[in-house]
Design a protein around this motif. Structure first.
Motif, PDB file in Angstrom:
ATOM      1  N   PRO A  29       0.921  -1.276  -0.004  1.00 25.56           N
ATOM      2  CA  PRO A  29      -0.007   0.132  -0.072  1.00 25.56           C
ATOM      3  C   PRO A  29       0.768   1.283  -0.034  1.00 25.56           C
ATOM      4  CG  PRO A  29       0.132  -0.966   2.234  1.00 25.56           C
ATOM      5  CD  PRO A  29       0.756  -1.920   1.338  1.00 25.56           C
ATOM      6  N   THR A  30       2.234   1.010   0.033  1.00 27.61           N
ATOM      7  CA  THR A  30       2.890   2.319  -0.005  1.00 27.61           C
ATOM      8  C   THR A  30       2.653   3.319  -1.127  1.00 27.61           C
ATOM      9  OG1 THR A  30       4.905   1.192   1.159  1.00 27.61           O
ATOM     10  CG2 THR A  30       5.279   3.310   0.070  1.00 27.61           C
ATOM     11  N   ILE A  34      -3.208   0.493   6.358  1.00 28.83           N
ATOM     12  CA  ILE A  34      -2.972   1.964   6.043  1.00 28.83           C
ATOM     13  C   ILE A  34      -2.749   2.711   7.235  1.00 28.83           C
ATOM     14  CG2 ILE A  34      -3.808   3.925   4.461  1.00 28.83           C
ATOM     15  CD1 ILE A  34      -4.617   1.515   2.457  1.00 28.83           C
ATOM     16  N   GLU A  35      -3.915   2.660   7.961  1.00 29.72           N
ATOM     17  CA  GLU A  35      -4.158   3.597   9.139  1.00 29.72           C
ATOM     18  C   GLU A  35      -3.040   3.423  10.024  1.00 29.72           C
ATOM     19  OE1 GLU A  35      -7.772   3.271  11.222  1.00 29.72           O
ATOM     20  OE2 GLU A  35      -9.115   3.261   9.074  1.00 29.72           O
ATOM     21  N   GLN A  36      -2.159   2.315  10.248  1.00 24.35           N
ATOM     22  CA  GLN A  36      -1.257   2.152  11.169  1.00 24.35           C
ATOM     23  C   GLN A  36      -0.070   2.946  10.430  1.00 24.35           C
ATOM     24  OE1 GLN A  36      -0.815  -2.259  11.329  1.00 24.35           O
ATOM     25  NE2 GLN A  36      -1.274  -1.982  13.438  1.00 24.35           N
ATOM     26  N   SER A  37      -0.371   3.513   9.337  1.00 20.84           N
ATOM     27  CA  SER A  37       0.933   4.415   8.765  1.00 20.84           C
ATOM     28  C   SER A  37       0.526   5.750   8.806  1.00 20.84           C
ATOM     29  CB  SER A  37       1.172   3.930   7.255  1.00 20.84           C
ATOM     30  OG  SER A  37       1.302   2.647   7.069  1.00 20.84           O
ATOM     31  N   GLY A  50       0.383   8.842  -2.404  1.00 21.57           N
ATOM     32  CA  GLY A  50      -0.246   9.618  -3.478  1.00 21.57           C
ATOM     33  C   GLY A  50       0.156   9.281  -4.707  1.00 21.57           C
ATOM     34  N   GLU A  51       1.043   8.145  -4.854  1.00 22.08           N
ATOM     35  CA  GLU A  51       1.421   7.897  -6.365  1.00 22.08           C
ATOM     36  C   GLU A  51       0.455   7.320  -7.177  1.00 22.08           C
ATOM     37  OE1 GLU A  51       6.102   6.921  -4.774  1.00 22.08           O
ATOM     38  OE2 GLU A  51       4.937   5.396  -5.506  1.00 22.08           O
ATOM     39  N   ILE A  52      -0.875   6.684  -6.649  1.00 21.93           N
ATOM     40  CA  ILE A  52      -1.920   6.096  -7.253  1.00 21.93           C
ATOM     41  C   ILE A  52      -2.998   6.524  -6.562  1.00 21.93           C
ATOM     42  CG2 ILE A  52      -0.585   4.047  -8.030  1.00 21.93           C
ATOM     43  CD1 ILE A  52      -1.789   2.634  -5.619  1.00 21.93           C
TER      44      ILE A  52
END
Length: 328
Positions: A174-175, A196-199, A180-182
């Protein structure tokens, strides 16, 4: 795992007679336990918590089985394991299994479905949400190569031209979305939003299932030969596995911590993530007829959906007779 059929690292766990020996009522049966091997579809995570619970709690032994569990991974094709005789049954995705039956004459039968609703969906960031196929127009969507055909079907079902969406390869990371690259990715809605929320970002998602792409996932598949020669063992596996899932879902926060140093060791995922995953998948798996149920409506929906992507499934590819034996 999405139609992520090529996944999971190798893990083998053999049951022993010692634990059953402490249970007098099962001693003789345990000593005569019948070997059975299952091939999972991905690395060890909450997607398979019910099987881990059934192993650890002795449900397979109670049914007279000595179960070997094979974990999957990126390089594992579950159908190949049963064709090669490495496993007796495998968890697969119906599109790949049925396409293999149709195109190659593979002698497969689907005898159960873990997920009533496929957990694959479109994941995006809450600050730039994509809540429907219509909102994919003009956006960049990352899709694992094996799933492109499903996304194209989703777009067609919803009247969206393929050229209106920029589809790029996705490697289950998911990086790029977080950076915001995709704009969105195709992934398991039961797991990735929490990752994602952990990031530090909040994610939203929707299921392909809810917009017309109605397929099962983690279908239980066997060869016709195994169905013929090991029918009793397969019924026992379905019964014990259902008991494991029922125990797991009694409290979705209970079992994942128990697996932290065993089944979930070394995955790089937090137990909090697995707890989230376990709770999120529960409504996608449960059915009034019990876990693994395949009713006429569900089978018809799968056949219709697969037909939209050129895969001609037929009712005889699904065998519900084993499930009938464990009702009640």
């Amino acid at each position: 795992m999405p139609l992520m059929t090529n996944r999971r690292r190798f893990l083998q766990l053999m049951g022993t007679g010692a634990a059953a020996g402490a249970m007098p009522g099962f001693v003789s049966r345990a000593l005569a336990a019948t070997p059975l091997t299952m091939q999972a579809a991905w690395i060890n995570d909450a997607e398979f918590a019910g099987y881990f619970a059934a192993i650890d709690d002795g449900f397979y032994k109670n049914e007279g089985l000595d179960l070997t569990y094979l974990s999957g991974g990126p390089d594992v094709i579950p159908e190949s394991s049963i064709i090669a005789g490495k496993a007796d049954l495998a968890l697969t995705t119906p599109d790949t299994t049925i396409k293999t039956i149709v195109d190659q004459g593979a002698p497969f039968k689907i005898i159960g479905a873990q997920y009533q609703k496929n957990p694959i969906g479109i994941v995006s960031l809450a600050k730039t949400p994509i809540n429907s196929p219509e909102e994919l127009k003009g956006k960049t969507l990352a899709v694992p190569p094996v799933n492109v055909i499903s996304v194209e079907a989703l777009l067609a079902i919803n009247g969206i031209d393929r050229s209106e969406v920029n589809i790029v390869p996705y490697a289950y990371d998911p990086t790029p979305l977080i950076k915001g690259e995709i704009d969105a990715s195709l992934d398991f809605t039961t797991n990735v939003p929490f990752t994602i929320e952990q990031s530090g970002e909040k994610a939203v998602s929707f299921l392909l299932y809810d917009f017309g792409y109605k397929t099962y996932n983690d279908t239980v598949v066997v060869t016709e030969e195994v169905l013929k020669t090991k029918r009793a063992e397969l019924v026992a596996w379905l019964k014990a596995s259902r008991a494991g899932w029922n125990a797991n879902f009694a409290d979705t926060a209970s079992y994942p911590p128990k697996f932290a140093s065993t089944w979930f060791a070394g995955t790089g995922r937090t137990i909090e993530n697995e707890v989230f995953f376990n709770g999120a998948q529960k409504p996608l798996m449960e059915h009034s007829g019990g876990i693994f149920t395949m009713d006429a409506e569900g089978i018809a929906a799968n056949i219709e959906t697969l037909g939209r992507i050129g895969i001609k499934a037929t009712p005889d590819m699904f065998d519900t007779s084993l499930l009938e034996e464990i009702k009640g």
